[in-house]
Design a protein around this motif. Structure first.
Motif, PDB file in Angstrom:
ATOM      1  N   PRO A  69      72.906  29.462 125.201  1.00 24.09           N
ATOM      2  CA  PRO A  69      73.031  28.511 126.315  1.00 24.09           C
ATOM      3  C   PRO A  69      72.694  27.088 125.888  1.00 24.09           C
ATOM      4  CG  PRO A  69      71.046  29.840 126.555  1.00 24.09           C
ATOM      5  CD  PRO A  69      71.817  30.431 125.415  1.00 24.09           C
ATOM      6  N   ILE A  70      73.321  26.155 126.545  1.00 24.82           N
ATOM      7  CA  ILE A  70      73.086  24.731 126.310  1.00 24.82           C
ATOM      8  C   ILE A  70      72.473  24.157 127.573  1.00 24.82           C
ATOM      9  CG2 ILE A  70      74.178  22.511 125.819  1.00 24.82           C
ATOM     10  CD1 ILE A  70      76.387  24.109 124.371  1.00 24.82           C
ATOM     11  N   GLU A  71      71.340  23.475 127.439  1.00 23.45           N
ATOM     12  CA  GLU A  71      70.604  22.938 128.581  1.00 23.45           C
ATOM     13  C   GLU A  71      70.202  21.490 128.294  1.00 23.45           C
ATOM     14  OE1 GLU A  71      67.281  25.551 128.584  1.00 23.45           O
ATOM     15  OE2 GLU A  71      68.264  27.080 129.836  1.00 23.45           O
ATOM     16  N   PRO A  72      69.837  20.762 129.349  1.00 25.48           N
ATOM     17  CA  PRO A  72      69.243  19.438 129.113  1.00 25.48           C
ATOM     18  C   PRO A  72      67.951  19.595 128.301  1.00 25.48           C
ATOM     19  CG  PRO A  72      69.863  19.708 131.417  1.00 25.48           C
ATOM     20  CD  PRO A  72      69.995  21.059 130.777  1.00 25.48           C
ATOM     21  N   ILE A  73      67.648  18.618 127.487  1.00 25.94           N
ATOM     22  CA  ILE A  73      66.449  18.667 126.653  1.00 25.94           C
ATOM     23  C   ILE A  73      65.363  17.821 127.303  1.00 25.94           C
ATOM     24  CG2 ILE A  73      65.476  18.180 124.379  1.00 25.94           C
ATOM     25  CD1 ILE A  73      68.276  18.520 123.222  1.00 25.94           C
ATOM     26  N   ALA A  74      64.273  18.486 127.696  1.00 26.90           N
ATOM     27  CA  ALA A  74      63.134  17.797 128.319  1.00 26.90           C
ATOM     28  C   ALA A  74      63.582  16.956 129.516  1.00 26.90           C
ATOM     29  CB  ALA A  74      62.407  16.937 127.283  1.00 26.90           C
ATOM     30  N   GLY A  75      64.532  17.512 130.261  1.00 26.95           N
ATOM     31  CA  GLY A  75      65.010  16.824 131.456  1.00 26.95           C
ATOM     32  C   GLY A  75      65.984  15.704 131.202  1.00 26.95           C
ATOM     33  N   ILE A  76      66.325  15.461 129.931  1.00 27.59           N
ATOM     34  CA  ILE A  76      67.264  14.384 129.586  1.00 27.59           C
ATOM     35  C   ILE A  76      68.673  14.960 129.558  1.00 27.59           C
ATOM     36  CG2 ILE A  76      67.938  12.698 127.841  1.00 27.59           C
ATOM     37  CD1 ILE A  76      65.032  12.679 126.892  1.00 27.59           C
ATOM     38  N   PRO A  77      69.615  14.400 130.315  1.00 27.95           N
ATOM     39  CA  PRO A  77      70.983  14.940 130.347  1.00 27.95           C
ATOM     40  C   PRO A  77      71.609  14.963 128.956  1.00 27.95           C
ATOM     41  CG  PRO A  77      70.659  13.352 132.117  1.00 27.95           C
ATOM     42  CD  PRO A  77      69.459  13.253 131.226  1.00 27.95           C
ATOM     43  N   ARG A  78      72.483  15.957 128.742  1.00 29.54           N
ATOM     44  CA  ARG A  78      73.197  16.090 127.471  1.00 29.54           C
ATOM     45  C   ARG A  78      74.674  15.830 127.688  1.00 29.54           C
ATOM     46  NH1 ARG A  78      71.457  21.327 124.048  1.00 29.54           N
ATOM     47  NH2 ARG A  78      72.865  20.245 122.617  1.00 29.54           N
ATOM     48  N   SER A  79      75.274  15.050 126.811  1.00 30.13           N
ATOM     49  CA  SER A  79      76.708  14.777 126.893  1.00 30.13           C
ATOM     50  C   SER A  79      77.467  15.922 126.228  1.00 30.13           C
ATOM     51  CB  SER A  79      77.046  13.453 126.197  1.00 30.13           C
ATOM     52  OG  SER A  79      76.486  12.370 126.900  1.00 30.13           O
ATOM     53  N   ILE A  80      78.397  16.501 126.963  1.00 28.57           N
ATOM     54  CA  ILE A  80      79.204  17.609 126.445  1.00 28.57           C
ATOM     55  C   ILE A  80      80.662  17.376 126.812  1.00 28.57           C
ATOM     56  CG2 ILE A  80      77.324  19.299 126.600  1.00 28.57           C
ATOM     57  CD1 ILE A  80      78.679  20.333 129.178  1.00 28.57           C
ATOM     58  N   ARG A  81      81.553  17.942 126.027  1.00 28.66           N
ATOM     59  CA  ARG A  81      82.970  17.904 126.380  1.00 28.66           C
ATOM     60  C   ARG A  81      83.257  19.031 127.367  1.00 28.66           C
ATOM     61  NH1 ARG A  81      85.098  17.634 120.358  1.00 28.66           N
ATOM     62  NH2 ARG A  81      85.092  15.393 119.942  1.00 28.66           N
ATOM     63  N   ALA A  82      83.856  18.678 128.493  1.00 28.27           N
ATOM     64  CA  ALA A  82      84.145  19.691 129.502  1.00 28.27           C
ATOM     65  C   ALA A  82      85.193  20.682 129.036  1.00 28.27           C
ATOM     66  CB  ALA A  82      84.606  19.017 130.795  1.00 28.27           C
ATOM     67  N   CYS A  83      86.043  20.274 128.094  1.00 24.60           N
ATOM     68  CA  CYS A  83      87.111  21.163 127.646  1.00 24.60           C
ATOM     69  C   CYS A  83      86.615  22.256 126.714  1.00 24.60           C
ATOM     70  CB  CYS A  83      88.238  20.373 126.987  1.00 24.60           C
ATOM     71  SG  CYS A  83      87.794  19.644 125.388  1.00 24.60           S
ATOM     72  N   GLU A  84      85.380  22.126 126.164  1.00 21.55           N
ATOM     73  CA  GLU A  84      84.905  23.152 125.240  1.00 21.55           C
ATOM     74  C   GLU A  84      83.619  23.827 125.715  1.00 21.55           C
ATOM     75  OE1 GLU A  84      83.918  21.750 121.339  1.00 21.55           O
ATOM     76  OE2 GLU A  84      83.289  19.775 122.047  1.00 21.55           O
ATOM     77  N   HIS A  85      83.338  23.732 127.027  1.00 20.99           N
ATOM     78  CA  HIS A  85      82.182  24.412 127.596  1.00 20.99           C
ATOM     79  C   HIS A  85      82.563  25.064 128.920  1.00 20.99           C
ATOM     80  CE1 HIS A  85      80.248  21.603 124.765  1.00 20.99           C
ATOM     81  NE2 HIS A  85      79.299  22.528 124.679  1.00 20.99           N
TER      82      HIS A  85
END
Length: 645
Positions: A69-85
């Motif tokens: 799983p991929i989650e925010p780190i210490a409450g900081i949002p993470r940038s991800i590509r919507a097409c590969e998640h």
């Protein structure tokens, strides 16, 4: 048990989506599209760009390639590509969609143009005043109308069928009548006889592009533009480019109706409502509509299957001028009985946007030799040499719209439109497109096509780029901090600017590798046409640079990077949206419509894929030219006569 939710935050508010089981296994970009939040998937969801980047602010997702799983780190949002998640089973997630990642990102559309030809005052709908006696004599009515018309009508005058144009007034009424005439494909039709003239007759000129649609509301009596509006072509929600839309129709006949509805009722109808409201005009004053577009867009608007355009020998079901029932296709606000004229095309990939532009730019009457060049996903080029018109289309691909590029976006609010590179330090100065006068502290969102052209030209001139498009990282006197880590440190990019959240906006060598084929395709198309005519770039008297991209592109940088190889800035005149100009002229001058039909039949189409020299020429043009030319000056559209709107 309730479904896990996908909480979506945008600049316009919040939306809670409850994906079904199938959607939870699909990429987030697909889920968002199905729920009315399409993203800027400019690379076709091939994970080649960051157009669909979202910020994961809560919950968790997983990569479609597997892993934990991929989650925010210490409450900081993470940038991800919507097409590969995708969503992680039964777990909820919360994302924020940045403005730049929305497909509805505000377009920067050119509705302005330069018309280099005069026009007659001969609109497609006009009134002729007749005496009561002349109006009552039905047998000689066409002759009477021709006698009183402001200009001699070169074609016959017929009655509209069915004859429902008579006003309910006593036959003995002594008052004069106003005969309303409408231009048909090959004649004029009498559509109304009244004792009073219409208070106002308006027409709409429309340019349908693959990406955007522009509309002008025009007073037919004067040619005055009362209002203009533009927006994205809603067909984008179904397919980004012409080939995709053709393929959709070939695979599923129902897509033809869906694509027609997307452009007619969900794009043109709202734009017509907008211009009528802006002008304070009643919808019933709308008398006629003229449309210019590429050949595929005209087929989709007319509801005609475009599938033959996608396979050799690329035969168009129709190329000629067509008159359609506008109300039946667009619906409200268009009143019943209004005609919609589709301008004639020349070939499957030389559409009415080019035939209309050949007229409006003045190329059709230019002593020449001269060129009309419309740079876009498909580069269309028309050469006039003597009495000949040669035309070709070349597939530049979507790179000039930002597709497949690390930080590429379409031209719009927040996009970097132009840039300059210091030849010593390689520091970058950039100009940001602002459609909001209050946005002084605006951070850039990405680079649009005109900035990438600048980068190629400036990069070569400053020594940053080699002829093959590689970075000269070891050049003397260069600031090492111009290169920053990119894609989790797997590669580096040349730093252009920093956007929101201090996010680096870069150009990578992979980006340059995508841009070089695009510029080579345009350059090779131009050079092959010149070779066919026995000409050199120096022989060309004028290049008319058309379209939104051409209007905002720096001509000196286009020359410096080899997009327009061997030319000089003095040869180039930007003419804006000549497709819209062709529609505007045809609306106000019926002879212009006939001229465009003549032009469409006279263009000799060159199939570049059949030319034995094209491949070698294309490969040669992949290189960036020698920078031994003077540094380009800032982009300024050339002065000159003509009309601007």
């Amino acid at each position: 048990m309730s479904r896990p939710t996908l909480d979506v935050h945008t600049d316009h508010g919040q939306q809670a989506i409850e994906p079904d089981r199938a959607e939870r296994s699909a990429p987030l970009s697909d889920v968002l599209r199905r729920h009315g939040l399409p993203l800027n998937t400019r690379c076709g969801q091939r994970m080649l760009c960051d157009g669909c980047v979202v910020e994961l602010s809560g919950g968790q997702v997983v990569s479609i390639h597997g892993g934990g799983p991929i989650e925010p780190i210490a409450g900081i949002p993470r940038s991800i590509r919507a097409c590969e998640h995708r969503m992680d089973g039964e777990h909820a997630a919360a994302i924020r969609i940045p403005h730049r990642s929305m497909l509805a990102y505000e377009p920067h559309v050119v509705a302005d143009f330069r018309s280099n030809v005069p026009r007659a005052d001969d609109p497609l709908v006009q009134c002729v005043r007749l005496s009561a006696a002349e109006a009552r004599d039905e047998s000689s009515l066409p002759a009477s109308i021709n006698e009183h018309a402001p200009h001699p009508l070169p074609t016959r005058v017929d009655f509209h069928d069915p004859p429902d144009y008579w006003e309910n007034s006593p036959e003995s009424d002594p008052r004069d009548r106003q005969a309303t005439l409408e231009h048909r494909v090959d004649h004029w039709a009498i559509t109304r006889l009244s004792t009073t003239a219409p208070t106002q007759r308006l027409g709409a000129a429309i340019d349908i592009g693959t990406t955007t649609v522009a509309v002008l509301l025009v007073e037919l009596a004067t040619g005055k533009v009362l209002a203009k509006a533009a927006d994205f072509n809603q067909q984008m929600l179904l397919g980004d480019d012409v080939v995709t839309r053709i393929t959709l129709c070939a695979n599923d006949p129902a897509m033809r109706t869906r694509l027609q509805d997307a452009v007619a009722r969900r794009t043109i109808a709202p734009l017509l409502t907008e211009v009528l409201t802006s002008a304070g005009a009643d919808a019933h004053s709308l008398a006629t509509i003229v449309v210019a577009a590429n050949t595929t867009m005209l087929h989709l608007l007319a509801g005609v299957d475009p599938s033959p355009l996608g396979v050799a020998p690329f035969t168009a079901p129709f190329l000629d001028h067509r008159l359609l029932d506008a109300h039946a296709i667009i619906g409200p606000p268009v009143p019943a009985g209004i005609g919609m004229h589709l301008l004639p095309s020349a070939a499957a990939y030389i559409g009415a946007d080019l035939t209309g532009g050949t007229l409006a730019s003045g190329l059709a009457y230019d002593a020449g030799p001269s060129l009309l060049v419309d740079v876009g996903t498909n580069g269309e080029i028309i050469l006039r040499h003597g009495d000949r018109l040669l035309g070709c289309a070349t597939a530049a691909g979507p790179a000039f719209e930002g597709a497949g590029l690390s930080c590429g976006i379409r031209a719009g609010h927040g996009a970097i439109g132009h840039l300059r590179i210091d030849p010593i330090t390689w520091a970058v100065q950039s100009d940001i497109i602002r459609t909001d006068a209050q946005s002084d502290d605006l951070r850039p969102a990405g680079l649009c096509g005109s900035a990438y052209i600048d980068f190629l030209g400036e990069g070569r001139r400053s020594g940053l780029l080699s002829a093959a498009g590689r970075f000269n990282r070891d050049a003397a006197g260069v600031n090492g901090d111009r290169f920053v880590a990119w894609r989790n440190g797997k590669e580096s990019g040349f730093l252009i600017a920093r956007g929101q959240g201090n996010r680096p906006l870069v150009v990578t060598e992979v980006d340059v590798a995508h841009l070089l084929p695009a510029k080579a395709a345009i350059a090779a198309g131009v050079l092959i046409l010149l070779r066919r005519a026995g000409l050199q770039p120096s022989d060309i008297q004028r290049i008319y640079l058309a379209g939104g991209f051409g209007t905002h592109m720096s001509a000196p940088h286009a020359i410096a990077c080899g997009l327009l190889p061997g030319f000089t800035a003095q040869q180039i005149q930007t003419v804006g949206n000549t497709s819209l100009a062709g529609a505007y002229l045809s609306l106000l001058d019926s002879t212009a419509l006939r001229e465009i039909a003549r032009i469409s039949r006279s263009i000799d189409i060159i199939e570049l894929n059949l030319d034995p020299d094209f491949e070698d020429c294309y490969i040669d043009q992949m290189a960036l030219p020698d920078p031994a030319c003077p540094p380009p000056q800032p982009h300024n559209p050339p002065p000159g006569g003509g009309w601007f709107f």
